[in-house]
Design a protein around this motif. Sequence first.
Motif, PDB file in Angstrom:
ATOM      1  N   ASP A  10       0.824  -1.215   0.000  1.00 16.70           N
ATOM      2  CA  ASP A  10       0.000   0.000   0.000  1.00 16.70           C
ATOM      3  C   ASP A  10       0.855   1.260   0.000  1.00 16.70           C
ATOM      4  OD1 ASP A  10      -2.315  -1.523   0.033  1.00 16.70           O
ATOM      5  OD2 ASP A  10      -2.509  -1.451   2.212  1.00 16.70           O
ATOM      6  N   ASP A  14       0.954   4.109  -2.994  1.00 15.44           N
ATOM      7  CA  ASP A  14       0.737   5.520  -2.674  1.00 15.44           C
ATOM      8  C   ASP A  14       1.908   6.378  -3.132  1.00 15.44           C
ATOM      9  OD1 ASP A  14      -1.695   4.882  -1.529  1.00 15.44           O
ATOM     10  OD2 ASP A  14      -0.960   4.997   0.541  1.00 15.44           O
ATOM     11  N   GLU A  15       3.130   5.911  -2.888  1.00 16.87           N
ATOM     12  CA  GLU A  15       4.320   6.662  -3.281  1.00 16.87           C
ATOM     13  C   GLU A  15       4.411   6.791  -4.801  1.00 16.87           C
ATOM     14  OE1 GLU A  15       9.038   6.005  -2.848  1.00 16.87           O
ATOM     15  OE2 GLU A  15       7.888   5.981  -0.968  1.00 16.87           O
ATOM     16  N   GLU A  18       1.758   9.253  -6.029  1.00 18.61           N
ATOM     17  CA  GLU A  18       2.132  10.614  -5.658  1.00 18.61           C
ATOM     18  C   GLU A  18       3.207  11.169  -6.600  1.00 18.61           C
ATOM     19  OE1 GLU A  18       4.335  12.659  -1.927  1.00 18.61           O
ATOM     20  OE2 GLU A  18       2.583  11.417  -1.453  1.00 18.61           O
TER      21      GLU A  18
END
Length: 49
Positions: A10, A14-15, A18
């Motif tokens: 997860d 997300d990284e 982003e």
Amino acid sequence: MIFTCEEHIDVAIDEYVEETEQAPDISPVDNNERPCWFCGKKAVYVVGN
């Protein structure tokens, strides 16, 4: 590409989102010698293109 273990998938997603503002491809790691970028355990997935 981000190599990650099961626990940090997860965080890796997300990284990636982003940084690239795109949905990543998620694939199993072919070579179990790769470490997770977050904890150093064996990577299970590669996140990215």
